[in-house]
Design a protein around this motif. Structure first.
Motif, PDB file in Angstrom:
ATOM      1  N   ASN A   1       0.851  -1.183   0.000  1.00  0.00           N
ATOM      2  CA  ASN A   1       0.000   0.000   0.000  1.00  0.00           C
ATOM      3  C   ASN A   1       0.890   1.237   0.000  1.00  0.00           C
ATOM      4  O   ASN A   1       1.561   1.517   0.987  1.00  0.00           O
ATOM      5  CB  ASN A   1      -0.913  -0.003   1.222  1.00  0.00           C
ATOM      6  CG  ASN A   1      -1.936   1.121   1.205  1.00  0.00           C
ATOM      7  OD1 ASN A   1      -1.735   2.145   0.559  1.00  0.00           O
ATOM      8  ND2 ASN A   1      -3.019   0.925   1.915  1.00  0.00           N
ATOM      9  N   SER A   2       0.875   1.973  -1.075  1.00  0.00           N
ATOM     10  CA  SER A   2       1.751   3.141  -1.207  1.00  0.00           C
ATOM     11  C   SER A   2       1.366   4.277  -0.273  1.00  0.00           C
ATOM     12  O   SER A   2       2.094   5.266  -0.159  1.00  0.00           O
ATOM     13  CB  SER A   2       1.760   3.643  -2.652  1.00  0.00           C
ATOM     14  OG  SER A   2       0.471   4.100  -3.017  1.00  0.00           O
ATOM     15  N   LYS A   3       0.254   4.161   0.426  1.00  0.00           N
ATOM     16  CA  LYS A   3      -0.147   5.167   1.411  1.00  0.00           C
ATOM     17  C   LYS A   3       0.533   4.944   2.756  1.00  0.00           C
ATOM     18  O   LYS A   3       0.434   5.760   3.657  1.00  0.00           O
ATOM     19  CB  LYS A   3      -1.673   5.166   1.601  1.00  0.00           C
ATOM     20  CG  LYS A   3      -2.447   5.573   0.372  1.00  0.00           C
ATOM     21  CD  LYS A   3      -2.228   7.038   0.040  1.00  0.00           C
ATOM     22  CE  LYS A   3      -3.124   7.449  -1.105  1.00  0.00           C
ATOM     23  NZ  LYS A   3      -3.089   8.871  -1.359  1.00  0.00           N
ATOM     24  N   ASP A   4       1.225   3.801   2.919  1.00  0.00           N
ATOM     25  CA  ASP A   4       1.993   3.527   4.135  1.00  0.00           C
ATOM     26  C   ASP A   4       3.287   4.321   4.050  1.00  0.00           C
ATOM     27  O   ASP A   4       3.951   4.327   3.016  1.00  0.00           O
ATOM     28  CB  ASP A   4       2.291   2.040   4.283  1.00  0.00           C
ATOM     29  CG  ASP A   4       1.036   1.206   4.492  1.00  0.00           C
ATOM     30  OD1 ASP A   4      -0.012   1.773   4.842  1.00  0.00           O
ATOM     31  OD2 ASP A   4       1.115  -0.018   4.301  1.00  0.00           O
TER      32      ASP A   4
ATOM     33  N   GLN B   1       5.578   2.660   8.828  1.00  0.00           N
ATOM     34  CA  GLN B   1       4.601   2.448   7.756  1.00  0.00           C
ATOM     35  C   GLN B   1       3.199   2.897   8.189  1.00  0.00           C
ATOM     36  O   GLN B   1       2.217   2.155   8.114  1.00  0.00           O
ATOM     37  CB  GLN B   1       4.614   0.990   7.285  1.00  0.00           C
ATOM     38  CG  GLN B   1       5.900   0.614   6.567  1.00  0.00           C
ATOM     39  CD  GLN B   1       6.014   1.306   5.223  1.00  0.00           C
ATOM     40  OE1 GLN B   1       5.450   0.851   4.254  1.00  0.00           O
ATOM     41  NE2 GLN B   1       6.739   2.420   5.143  1.00  0.00           N
ATOM     42  N   ILE B   2       3.118   4.134   8.653  1.00  0.00           N
ATOM     43  CA  ILE B   2       1.847   4.733   9.062  1.00  0.00           C
ATOM     44  C   ILE B   2       0.990   4.942   7.821  1.00  0.00           C
ATOM     45  O   ILE B   2       1.414   5.602   6.869  1.00  0.00           O
ATOM     46  CB  ILE B   2       2.076   6.086   9.780  1.00  0.00           C
ATOM     47  CG1 ILE B   2       3.034   5.949  10.970  1.00  0.00           C
ATOM     48  CG2 ILE B   2       0.738   6.713  10.181  1.00  0.00           C
ATOM     49  CD1 ILE B   2       2.567   5.081  12.096  1.00  0.00           C
ATOM     50  N   ASN B   3      -0.222   4.394   7.828  1.00  0.00           N
ATOM     51  CA  ASN B   3      -1.109   4.506   6.675  1.00  0.00           C
ATOM     52  C   ASN B   3      -1.772   5.877   6.677  1.00  0.00           C
ATOM     53  O   ASN B   3      -2.519   6.221   7.601  1.00  0.00           O
ATOM     54  CB  ASN B   3      -2.156   3.397   6.698  1.00  0.00           C
ATOM     55  CG  ASN B   3      -3.027   3.443   5.466  1.00  0.00           C
ATOM     56  OD1 ASN B   3      -3.981   4.204   5.408  1.00  0.00           O
ATOM     57  ND2 ASN B   3      -2.684   2.637   4.475  1.00  0.00           N
ATOM     58  N   LYS B   4      -1.505   6.640   5.632  1.00  0.00           N
ATOM     59  CA  LYS B   4      -2.018   8.006   5.561  1.00  0.00           C
ATOM     60  C   LYS B   4      -3.531   8.067   5.379  1.00  0.00           C
ATOM     61  O   LYS B   4      -4.171   8.992   5.883  1.00  0.00           O
ATOM     62  CB  LYS B   4      -1.308   8.779   4.460  1.00  0.00           C
ATOM     63  CG  LYS B   4       0.123   9.138   4.830  1.00  0.00           C
ATOM     64  CD  LYS B   4       0.738   9.998   3.745  1.00  0.00           C
ATOM     65  CE  LYS B   4       1.945  10.715   4.255  1.00  0.00           C
ATOM     66  NZ  LYS B   4       2.464  11.653   3.252  1.00  0.00           N
ATOM     67  N   ASP B   5      -4.111   7.098   4.666  1.00  0.00           N
ATOM     68  CA  ASP B   5      -5.571   7.094   4.522  1.00  0.00           C
ATOM     69  C   ASP B   5      -6.243   6.976   5.891  1.00  0.00           C
ATOM     70  O   ASP B   5      -7.231   7.637   6.170  1.00  0.00           O
ATOM     71  CB  ASP B   5      -6.036   5.954   3.620  1.00  0.00           C
ATOM     72  CG  ASP B   5      -5.820   6.238   2.141  1.00  0.00           C
ATOM     73  OD1 ASP B   5      -5.616   7.417   1.765  1.00  0.00           O
ATOM     74  OD2 ASP B   5      -5.852   5.272   1.349  1.00  0.00           O
TER      75      ASP B   5
ATOM     76  N   ASN C   1       3.713  15.292  11.206  1.00  0.00           N
ATOM     77  CA  ASN C   1       3.837  14.974   9.789  1.00  0.00           C
ATOM     78  C   ASN C   1       4.563  13.630   9.712  1.00  0.00           C
ATOM     79  O   ASN C   1       5.778  13.579   9.907  1.00  0.00           O
ATOM     80  CB  ASN C   1       4.618  16.066   9.067  1.00  0.00           C
ATOM     81  CG  ASN C   1       4.900  15.746   7.621  1.00  0.00           C
ATOM     82  OD1 ASN C   1       4.636  14.644   7.141  1.00  0.00           O
ATOM     83  ND2 ASN C   1       5.458  16.705   6.908  1.00  0.00           N
ATOM     84  N   VAL C   2       3.840  12.561   9.431  1.00  0.00           N
ATOM     85  CA  VAL C   2       4.426  11.216   9.484  1.00  0.00           C
ATOM     86  C   VAL C   2       5.502  10.972   8.431  1.00  0.00           C
ATOM     87  O   VAL C   2       6.172   9.946   8.463  1.00  0.00           O
ATOM     88  CB  VAL C   2       3.349  10.099   9.429  1.00  0.00           C
ATOM     89  CG1 VAL C   2       2.440  10.181  10.646  1.00  0.00           C
ATOM     90  CG2 VAL C   2       2.565  10.148   8.135  1.00  0.00           C
TER      91      VAL C   2
ATOM     92  N   ALA D   1      -3.050  12.465  12.787  1.00  0.00           N
ATOM     93  CA  ALA D   1      -1.654  12.866  12.992  1.00  0.00           C
ATOM     94  C   ALA D   1      -1.508  14.379  12.836  1.00  0.00           C
ATOM     95  O   ALA D   1      -0.858  15.034  13.666  1.00  0.00           O
ATOM     96  CB  ALA D   1      -0.745  12.130  12.010  1.00  0.00           C
ATOM     97  N   GLU D   2      -2.099  14.927  11.796  1.00  0.00           N
ATOM     98  CA  GLU D   2      -2.009  16.371  11.575  1.00  0.00           C
ATOM     99  C   GLU D   2      -2.676  17.155  12.698  1.00  0.00           C
ATOM    100  O   GLU D   2      -2.198  18.223  13.077  1.00  0.00           O
ATOM    101  CB  GLU D   2      -2.595  16.744  10.220  1.00  0.00           C
ATOM    102  CG  GLU D   2      -1.697  16.324   9.066  1.00  0.00           C
ATOM    103  CD  GLU D   2      -2.259  16.650   7.692  1.00  0.00           C
ATOM    104  OE1 GLU D   2      -3.487  16.935   7.570  1.00  0.00           O
ATOM    105  OE2 GLU D   2      -1.476  16.612   6.723  1.00  0.00           O
ATOM    106  N   SER D   3      -3.775  16.626  13.254  1.00  0.00           N
ATOM    107  CA  SER D   3      -4.441  17.315  14.366  1.00  0.00           C
ATOM    108  C   SER D   3      -3.540  17.371  15.605  1.00  0.00           C
ATOM    109  O   SER D   3      -3.707  18.237  16.465  1.00  0.00           O
ATOM    110  CB  SER D   3      -5.776  16.644  14.714  1.00  0.00           C
ATOM    111  OG  SER D   3      -5.566  15.430  15.425  1.00  0.00           O
ATOM    112  N   LEU D   4      -2.580  16.456  15.672  1.00  0.00           N
ATOM    113  CA  LEU D   4      -1.602  16.449  16.762  1.00  0.00           C
ATOM    114  C   LEU D   4      -0.345  17.250  16.401  1.00  0.00           C
ATOM    115  O   LEU D   4       0.610  17.290  17.175  1.00  0.00           O
ATOM    116  CB  LEU D   4      -1.213  15.003  17.099  1.00  0.00           C
ATOM    117  CG  LEU D   4      -2.335  14.102  17.608  1.00  0.00           C
ATOM    118  CD1 LEU D   4      -1.887  12.649  17.644  1.00  0.00           C
ATOM    119  CD2 LEU D   4      -2.792  14.561  18.991  1.00  0.00           C
TER     120      LEU D   4
END
Length: 143
Positions: free
Chosen positions: A87-90, A95-99, A111-112, A105-108
């Motif tokens: 999964n290219s979103k990892d 390997q944090i999945n952005k979807d 930026n992963v 993460a951004e609310s915290l």
């Protein structure tokens, strides 16, 4: 297995200044390179291991195994943030999945795609869910 060898080489290379003379250290580093481990990879992996130890404390050994399985302890590949094969979103070392996690993460303020942020967000997930976010690689890291 390369993951274990890389980790052992890094742990050993961090002790080189204390154990070996300069010529012996050069020979050892040449051996590490001949095994397919570049100086840049060794330095990045060493930094990642140190940050994981600082962030995870007593849980660091487990989470280092998770990161070894997820990314071979790499945040980047060829100068770019490491993306998942399946999964290219990892993204990154854990390997944090952005979807699934980008908004939280951004609310915290994280930026992963940045090494320290990836590790901090992994700690956040670990504190909240344990190892469940990495269940798909469990056969690798639970050994």
């Amino acid at each position: 297995m390369r993951i274990i060898y890389t980790y052992s080489a890094i742990m050993f290379s961090s002790l080189l200044p204390f154990l070996l003379t300069a010529s012996m250290a050069t020979t050892t580093l040449s051996f590490i390179e001949s095994a397919g481990i570049s100086k840049a990879e060794t330095a990045e992996t060493s930094k990642i291991t140190q940050v994981i130890h600082k962030v995870f404390g007593k849980d660091a050994p487990l989470m280092i195994r998770v990161a070894e399985c997820e990314s071979s302890l790499r945040q980047t590949q060829d100068g770019k943030v490491l993306r998942g094969i399946v999964n290219s979103k990892d993204s990154g070392v854990f390997q944090i999945n952005k979807d699934a996690h980008l908004e939280e993460a951004e609310s915290l303020g994280l930026n992963v795609d940045k090494l320290e942020h990836n590790i901090l967000y992994a700690k956040y997930l670990f504190d909240k869910y344990g190892t469940k976010p990495w269940q798909y690689s469990k056969k690798c890291w639970s050994k």
